[in-house]
Design a protein around this motif. Structure first.
Motif, short mmCIF file in Angstrom:
data_model
loop_
_atom_site.label_atom_id
_atom_site.label_comp_id
_atom_site.label_asym_id
_atom_site.label_seq_id
_atom_site.Cartn_x
_atom_site.Cartn_y
_atom_site.Cartn_z
N MET A 1 0.84 -1.20 0.00
CA MET A 1 0.00 0.00 0.00
C MET A 1 0.87 1.25 0.00
SD MET A 1 -2.67 -1.45 -0.40
CE MET A 1 -3.78 -0.19 -0.80
N MET A 2 1.96 1.19 0.77
CA MET A 2 2.87 2.34 0.81
C MET A 2 3.56 2.53 -0.55
SD MET A 2 2.51 3.97 3.47
CE MET A 2 0.83 3.46 3.46
N LYS A 3 3.78 1.40 -1.23
CA LYS A 3 4.37 1.50 -2.57
C LYS A 3 3.46 2.32 -3.47
CE LYS A 3 4.58 -2.15 -5.33
NZ LYS A 3 4.94 -3.54 -5.64
N ILE A 4 2.15 2.04 -3.41
CA ILE A 4 1.21 2.83 -4.21
C ILE A 4 1.29 4.29 -3.79
CG2 ILE A 4 -1.22 3.25 -4.73
CD1 ILE A 4 -1.80 0.38 -4.39
N PHE A 5 1.29 4.53 -2.48
CA PHE A 5 1.25 5.91 -2.00
C PHE A 5 2.49 6.68 -2.44
CE2 PHE A 5 1.56 9.23 1.30
CZ PHE A 5 0.33 9.81 1.10
N ILE A 6 3.64 6.02 -2.33
CA ILE A 6 4.89 6.69 -2.70
C ILE A 6 4.92 6.99 -4.19
CG2 ILE A 6 7.39 6.33 -2.93
CD1 ILE A 6 7.16 4.81 -0.22
N TYR A 7 4.58 5.99 -5.00
CA TYR A 7 4.67 6.18 -6.45
C TYR A 7 3.66 7.19 -6.96
CZ TYR A 7 8.12 2.71 -7.75
OH TYR A 7 9.28 2.03 -7.93
N VAL A 8 2.43 7.10 -6.46
CA VAL A 8 1.37 7.93 -7.03
C VAL A 8 1.39 9.34 -6.46
CG1 VAL A 8 -1.12 8.15 -7.34
CG2 VAL A 8 -0.06 5.91 -7.43
N PHE A 9 1.64 9.47 -5.17
CA PHE A 9 1.38 10.76 -4.54
C PHE A 9 2.65 11.55 -4.20
CE2 PHE A 9 -2.39 8.21 -3.69
CZ PHE A 9 -3.33 9.03 -4.25
N TRP A 10 3.77 10.87 -4.00
CA TRP A 10 5.00 11.62 -3.73
C TRP A 10 5.66 12.05 -5.03
CZ3 TRP A 10 7.98 8.91 0.88
CH2 TRP A 10 7.22 9.11 2.04
N GLY A 11 6.74 12.76 -4.87
CA GLY A 11 7.53 13.15 -6.03
C GLY A 11 7.03 14.46 -6.62
N THR A 12 7.65 14.85 -7.74
CA THR A 12 7.24 16.09 -8.38
C THR A 12 6.06 15.82 -9.30
OG1 THR A 12 8.95 15.59 -9.98
CG2 THR A 12 9.47 17.28 -8.35
N PRO A 13 5.10 16.75 -9.32
CA PRO A 13 3.92 16.53 -10.15
C PRO A 13 4.30 16.38 -11.61
CG PRO A 13 3.57 18.37 -8.65
CD PRO A 13 5.02 18.01 -8.56
#
Lengths: 112, 494
Positions: B422-434
């Motif tokens: 679940m954290m993998k989804i959160f990190i990939y989808v929501f973190w990082g630069t838009p």
């Protein structure tokens, strides 16, 4: 008679399983149809083959045969008929879109 | 006799039939189906209240008395499932308004949506084994049509397999029915339970039990029969996938729990040990599949498998506490899993993809979506004080009480891996630069998209914070289903 019926349905189911394991789309559908027939025969056999009057209120009412397996089979036949029709259309569309009826080629990619 | 028992089956059935006639009037279809799902929810909640107050309600169809005719039985467990399916039904329908394409709407989406709910609710409420088969088929035929709707290349390919596998399972179901009818001479579940207790042929009964376990396991995605699930749930649009992910496998699980608490309790040393072993494998392999994936919807599909394992684990342990945990888990899972699938649909609508590697930075552009997803995700993983924790806790506790340490260890590891993916989804989808430009997503209105998901998110929070009353309710449900005589008396002594 029971033995004969059981062997018959066994053979039908064996044929069905064989067809189910082939690679052609259409043969798999036929396999499903055969399996369904085998199962229907099995219902009739396992609930006891009987000879008797129809379950109506007449003078022979006391010796009627159990109507439930027949009702069950009738329902099951109708359902499998409907699904077979749907499955045939679906197979045809799949064949049209993918241009193949080989299930080996319809496996999908490894990364999916 | 109580006619209200019939309503959760009848309302969607009539609505579906009428909606076929109005396929060219999408507005009319939307409005009327919106009204109908709320009617359905209302009738389900009312039925739950009635059953809670006055005990098990039954109705003999055609007024044929119990062992001869078909009965619908509303006990607490089945009505709870009906309520949950109605809640998911409401949420997915309103989400479908926002995301479904015009073509799908026109080609009988709404009628089959309601036929699916008819089949699901009917399977929960029926008290007759053959009638269960019929309702299964109603549900399956609607699901075949919904899953292939749109007819993309991928959908056709995977739907074909889905149909064949389910058809095969249905035929095995018929064989099992033949065996049971031959042994007991009845199809009424309560009557079968009475007959089974008197029979002394444990061997043949075990055969029938395992056959039914295979059938329901195939529908409920148990190890090793889950292989069809991830691919087929990937194809259809999110609103349909959410409905399937939330409900369809749970119908199989419901049927397993119903038959293995009511009918096949003659040899629990054998049957329930098999179930417990299957539960362990299902959990473990399901979560491994989820860890290896990099696609939003596929990860969620694999999680369905691993979580089905927890529910069956409760049945395998077969204590009141474990069953209560399993029931709590089913409630939690139906709500959270549907919500997560809808989140996948919402992000797909914004970014146009479900591939995790192609998304990033949604936290900055869509903070509400991100944080509500975060709550739901950690609820799935089982972080206190959300519902996932309180549903896993009793399962693991009763596992330790029963000294089944292996399954406890597996369950804990699976919980950890769930959190990881679940954290993998959160990190990939929501973190990082838009990665999206403002013009790409500006036209998509978030409010109507998020509105159907919010009640589900709220429910998982409520299920967590009000764990005490809700858990005592599921203990009442568990006490009712672990003692078959309550069900049998209610059905047969009418």
């Amino acid at each position: 008679m029971e033995i004969l019926m059981i062997v018959t349905s066994g053979v039908i189911i064996a044929v069905g399983v064989y067809l189910l394991m082939t690679r052609s789309i259409l043969r798999v559908v036929f396999g499903i149809v055969m399996l369904a027939h085998g199962a229907h025969l099995l219902i009739l056999t396992l609930s006891g083959l009987q000879q008797g009057a129809p379950p109506l209120l007449t003078e022979e009412a006391a010796s009627y045969a159990d109507p439930l397996p027949q009702a069950v089979i009738l329902t099951a036949i109708v359902i499998s008929f409907g699904i077979t029709a749907f499955l045939l259309v679906l197979s045809y569309r799949t064949y049209k879109v993918h241009q193949t009826d080989d299930l080996e080629e319809l496996r999908g990619n490894a990364d999916e | 006799m109580n006619n209200i028992v019939l309503l959760p089956v009848l309302i969607p059935f009539i609505a579906g039939t009428l909606l076929i006639l109005f396929r060219h009037y999408p507005r009319l279809q939307r409005i009327s189906s919106g009204i109908v799902v709320f009617l359905l929810l209302f009738s389900a909640v009312f039925l739950l209240y009635l059953v809670y107050q006055e005990g098990i309600q039954t109705i003999a169809l055609g007024n044929w008395p119990a062992p001869f005719g078909i009965v619908l039985v509303a006990d607490l467990f089945s009505v709870l499932m009906v309520v949950l399916s109605s809640i998911v039904g409401v949420a997915c329908l309103f989400f479908a308004y926002q995301t479904l394409s015009k073509e799908r709407e026109k080609y009988f989406f709404y009628p089959f949506y309601f036929f699916l709910l008819t089949g699901v609710n009917g399977s929960f409420l029926t008290g007759d084994l053959f009638n269960l088969f019929v309702f299964f088929e109603v549900m399956l035929i609607s699901s075949f049509i919904l899953i292939v709707m749109g007819g993309t290349k991928y959908q056709l390919r995977e739907s074909y397999k889905y149909v064949v596998i389910n058809m095969f399972a249905s035929i095995l179901f018929l064989v099992a029915l033949a065996l049971i009818y031959g042994l007991t001479g009845t199809l009424n579940m309560a009557h079968i339970a009475v007959q089974v207790a008197e029979l002394e042929q444990a061997g043949v009964l075990n055969t029938a039990a395992i056959l039914l376990l295979i059938v329901f396991g195939m529908k409920g995605a148990l190890f090793p029969l889950y292989f069809w699930l991830p691919k087929s749930y990937y194809g259809p649009p999110a609103a349909i996938a959410a409905l399937f992910g939330g409900l369809l496998t749970k119908v199989g699980i419901y049927a397993i729990i119903r038959t293995f608490t009511l009918i096949f309790v003659h040899d629990t040393g054998f049957t329930h040990t098999v179930i417990l072993a299957l539960a362990g494998f299902t959990m473990f392999f399901g979560v491994l599949g989820a860890v290896s994936q990099f696609d939003f919807k596929r990860i969620l599909s694999y999680h369905i498998i691993s979580q089905v394992g927890y529910m069956v684990m409760g049945l395998g342990l077969f204590t009141p506490l474990a069953l209560a945990g399993a029931i709590y888990y089913i409630a939690h899972h139906i709500i959270v899993k549907s919500a997560l699938f809808l989140f996948a649909g919402a992000t797909q609508k914004i970014t146009g993809t479900t591939d995790l590697k192609k998304m990033s930075g949604l936290l900055k552009t869509h903070p509400v979506l991100a944080w509500t997803f975060f709550i739901t995700a950690i609820s799935l993983a089982g972080i206190p004080p959300l519902s996932g924790f309180f549903s896993k806790f009793p399962l693991i506790l009763s596992g330790i009480e029963q000294e089944s340490y292996i399954i406890v260890v597996v369950a804990l590891i699976v919980g950890l891996l769930t959190l990881f993916s679940m954290m993998k989804i959160f990190i990939y989808v929501f973190w990082g630069t838009p990665s999206l430009k403002k013009s790409d997503y500006e036209h998509i209105k978030m409010k109507p998209l998020l509105l159907p998901i919010m009640p589900l998110v709220a429910l998982t929070i409520i299920l967590g914070f009000a764990a005490e009353p809700i858990f005592s309710f599921s203990e009442v449900v568990a006490d009712q289903i672990i003692d078959p005589s309550i069900y049998i008396d209610a059905v047969l002594e009418e």
